[in-house]
Design a protein around this motif. Structure first.
Motif, PDB file in Angstrom:
ATOM      1  N   THR A 103       0.922  -1.108   0.012  1.00  0.00           N
ATOM      2  CA  THR A 103       0.093   0.073   0.008  1.00  0.00           C
ATOM      3  C   THR A 103       0.812   1.222  -0.166  1.00  0.00           C
ATOM      4  OG1 THR A 103      -1.735  -1.112   0.926  1.00  0.00           O
ATOM      5  CG2 THR A 103      -1.840   1.238   1.103  1.00  0.00           C
ATOM      6  N   ILE A 104       1.742   1.299   0.837  1.00  0.00           N
ATOM      7  CA  ILE A 104       2.777   2.546   0.868  1.00  0.00           C
ATOM      8  C   ILE A 104       3.431   2.722  -0.704  1.00  0.00           C
ATOM      9  CG2 ILE A 104       4.828   0.998   1.428  1.00  0.00           C
ATOM     10  CD1 ILE A 104       4.174   4.623   2.382  1.00  0.00           C
ATOM     11  N   ASP A 105       3.684   1.717  -1.540  1.00  0.00           N
ATOM     12  CA  ASP A 105       4.152   1.691  -2.748  1.00  0.00           C
ATOM     13  C   ASP A 105       3.008   2.457  -3.700  1.00  0.00           C
ATOM     14  OD1 ASP A 105       6.759   0.904  -2.178  1.00  0.00           O
ATOM     15  OD2 ASP A 105       6.351  -1.130  -2.658  1.00  0.00           O
ATOM     16  N   LEU A 106       1.925   1.964  -3.622  1.00  0.00           N
ATOM     17  CA  LEU A 106       0.661   2.508  -4.296  1.00  0.00           C
ATOM     18  C   LEU A 106       0.527   4.198  -3.825  1.00  0.00           C
ATOM     19  CD1 LEU A 106      -2.058  -0.289  -4.055  1.00  0.00           C
ATOM     20  CD2 LEU A 106      -0.621   0.786  -6.149  1.00  0.00           C
ATOM     21  N   TRP A 143      -5.038   4.575  -5.082  1.00  0.00           N
ATOM     22  CA  TRP A 143      -4.859   3.897  -3.765  1.00  0.00           C
ATOM     23  C   TRP A 143      -6.301   4.001  -2.937  1.00  0.00           C
ATOM     24  CZ3 TRP A 143      -4.997   6.098   1.006  1.00  0.00           C
ATOM     25  CH2 TRP A 143      -4.936   7.520   1.241  1.00  0.00           C
ATOM     26  N   ILE A 144      -6.792   5.126  -2.881  1.00  0.00           N
ATOM     27  CA  ILE A 144      -7.994   5.600  -2.202  1.00  0.00           C
ATOM     28  C   ILE A 144      -9.306   4.285  -2.727  1.00  0.00           C
ATOM     29  CG2 ILE A 144      -9.943   7.029  -1.965  1.00  0.00           C
ATOM     30  CD1 ILE A 144      -7.836   9.286  -2.168  1.00  0.00           C
ATOM     31  N   LEU A 168      -5.127  -4.492   0.059  1.00  0.00           N
ATOM     32  CA  LEU A 168      -4.385  -3.540   1.394  1.00  0.00           C
ATOM     33  C   LEU A 168      -3.111  -4.569   1.791  1.00  0.00           C
ATOM     34  CD1 LEU A 168      -7.150  -1.891   3.911  1.00  0.00           C
ATOM     35  CD2 LEU A 168      -5.737  -0.892   1.936  1.00  0.00           C
ATOM     36  N   ASN A 169      -2.245  -4.002   1.507  1.00  0.00           N
ATOM     37  CA  ASN A 169      -0.791  -4.691   2.083  1.00  0.00           C
ATOM     38  C   ASN A 169      -0.088  -3.756   2.988  1.00  0.00           C
ATOM     39  OD1 ASN A 169      -1.081  -6.990   0.485  1.00  0.00           O
ATOM     40  ND2 ASN A 169      -0.880  -5.621  -1.396  1.00  0.00           N
ATOM     41  N   LEU A 170      -0.309  -4.012   4.261  1.00  0.00           N
ATOM     42  CA  LEU A 170       0.164  -3.117   5.170  1.00  0.00           C
ATOM     43  C   LEU A 170       1.166  -3.963   6.337  1.00  0.00           C
ATOM     44  CD1 LEU A 170      -3.424  -1.927   6.274  1.00  0.00           C
ATOM     45  CD2 LEU A 170      -1.640  -0.549   4.865  1.00  0.00           C
ATOM     46  N   ASP A 171       2.305  -3.633   5.945  1.00  0.00           N
ATOM     47  CA  ASP A 171       3.463  -4.458   6.473  1.00  0.00           C
ATOM     48  C   ASP A 171       4.525  -3.483   7.477  1.00  0.00           C
ATOM     49  OD1 ASP A 171       5.670  -6.016   7.085  1.00  0.00           O
ATOM     50  OD2 ASP A 171       5.620  -7.281   5.393  1.00  0.00           O
TER      51      ASP A 171
END
Length: 472
Positions: A35-38, A52-53, A58-61
């Motif tokens: 998600t941070i990369d998006l 991203w909105i 969701l990939n939250l690592d």
């Protein structure tokens, strides 16, 4: 000039080609992105500014959100900043967009309800696939909002080291089809049994490196379950704690089970019932002792084999062979696999147990054998006529006479015992159509051509296509 304009227009068209795709396809393409990369990607293109909105993945690592300057911050600061980041993402996203998959890797500490708040938000957005990976110092309780989530079809719960999970007493997941527990400790065998049976739509259950402390029995009873994997193999997991079945019975009663995989040290006892729909079974049994008692081996393997004898595909690991070997003894166990079509074995050099299994599989059509060798054997394996040699007595075996059509021998080094098995199968395989011999990676025998010629001249009882393959 016109040519330049044409090239520029073509670049614009190519650039827009991706942006003009339907949102669902764009989302799928970016589904594996963090998600941070998006969020960072939103600065690249005006068309992707708000991608991203509306992203349903969701990939939250916590391990992937830091930029290098943050690497020098304190552990507490990193935890707090990650919380702020996840809170901001969940608040900023379009709440009307259902979450198709959420992967959350974070820390969970005592007296901190942040994780439970995140789970509540995710379930309210109708999450379908939830992968929760935790570094935790306290037991974790499955919240009611997760258990009762009507949209959830797949859930995985993983810990860095085994942690206690408190199961609910009010029932199981309502719509869940796939459940995966990794390094989870279960404190109550009755509650686990009732929880699994109350997940009425569950068709796939994976229990990997789990602890069943003080269990009398691990009882898996489900009318809908189709795939069951119990993976407590010590070598493949972290630490010896994962041998959760060291003193409890394994009971499986699943009339619609199609695939059963059991990896790890053998349990003291087995009760495998109503497994009449089995299609595929994989067994990897590790002995708890260097020299296991033969009678114990026969008893344990007999219980397992009788429970899974309806399977169509059977895979037995090398470590399982020490349990299979007593089958070749005069008073060994006799089990018939009448539905078995495909047999895959990991073996050393023995052949008696292979013949015994063939004799108990009257309708077998395909046999695949992978030879495992110790490193010192691979380095010094000169061809020796008498090395580990015994002759297999020719005999009539039903599957060889009527059904076995394909044999594949993998990682062959040219041992006499390997060639003797080849001889036996060629001579007694009356309907054998194809045999593939794949030489092992350590095969450097200068007499390779001699060995191949010897195989080619062996007597056959059918028109067999022989293929020799070199290692990759």
């Amino acid at each position: 000039m016109k040519m330049v304009d044409t090239v520029e227009n073509q670049k614009l068209e190519d650039g827009d080609r991706f942006s003009n795709l339907p949102d669902s396809i764009i989302h799928q393409i970016f589904s594996s992105f963090e998600t941070i990369d998006l969020i960072r990607l939103s600065a690249v293109s005006r068309n992707w500014r708000y991608l991203w909105i509306s992203m349903p993945y969701l990939n939250l690592d916590i391990n992937t959100v830091w930029s290098r300057p943050l690497a020098n911050r304190s552990f507490h600061t990193l935890i707090e900043k990650f919380k702020d980041f996840v809170n901001w993402v969940l608040m900023s996203q379009d709440s009307s967009v259902d979450i198709q998959r959420c992967r959350l890797f974070c820390y969970h500490f005592a007296q901190d309800n942040t994780l439970y708040r995140w789970i509540n938000v995710v379930t309210r957005r109708n999450v379908q696939d939830f992968d929760l990976n935790l570094v935790s110092d306290v037991p974790f309780e499955l919240p009611r909002c997760l258990i009762t989530c009507e949209s959830l079809t797949s859930f995985k719960l993983c810990f860095d080291t085994p942690r206690v999970v408190k199961l609910p007493t009010f029932g199981g997941f309502r719509r869940l089809k796939t459940l995966d527990f990794l390094r989870v400790e279960f404190p109550d065998f009755i509650l686990l049994r009732e929880f699994v049976s109350n997940c009425t739509l569950l068709d796939k259950l994976i229990l990997e490196a789990c602890i069943f402390r003080d269990f009398e029995i691990l009882d898996i009873c489900s009318t809908n379950l189709k795939i069951l994997t119990i993976h407590n193999n010590i070598e493949g997991n972290r630490g010896e704690e994962c041998d959760g079945l060291h003193n409890c019975e394994l009971k499986v009663d699943c009339p619609n089970l199609v695939a059963f995989n059991f990896l790890g040290p053998s349990a003291p006892d087995y009760s495998l019932q109503n497994l009449n729909c089995l299609k595929e079974v994989y067994l990897h049994l590790d002995s708890k002792e260097n020299f296991p008692d033969v009678d114990v081996c026969v008893y344990e393997l007999g219980k397992i084999f009788r429970g899974v004898c309806n399977t169509e595909v059977l895979k037995l690991s090398f470590d399982c062979m020490e349990f299979v070997y007593p089958l070749a003894l005069p008073n060994g166990l006799s089990v018939s696999f009448c539905n078995l079509k495909s047999l895959f074995l990991f073996v050393l050099i023995e052949a008696d147990h292979i013949i015994t299994l063939l004799n108990g599989s009257p309708n077998l059509e395909s046999l695949e054998i992978f030879y495992e060798w110790y490193e010192e054997e691979e380095e010094d394996y000169e061809y020796d006529e008498d090395y580990y040699f015994w002759q297999i007595r020719d005999r009539a075996i039903p599957c060889l006479t009527y059904h076995l059509k394909k044999v594949e021998l993998i990682n062959v080094l040219g041992r006499r015992t390997e060639l003797e098995l080849v001889r036996f199968l060629l001579k007694n395989g009356h309907v054998l159509q194809k045999m593939i011999i794949s030489w092992g990676s350590g095969f450097k025998n200068p007499r390779e051509d001699v060995l191949m010629s010897r195989v080619m001249t062996l007597p056959t009882s059918s028109n067999v296509e022989l293929t020799f393959e070199q290692p990759d």
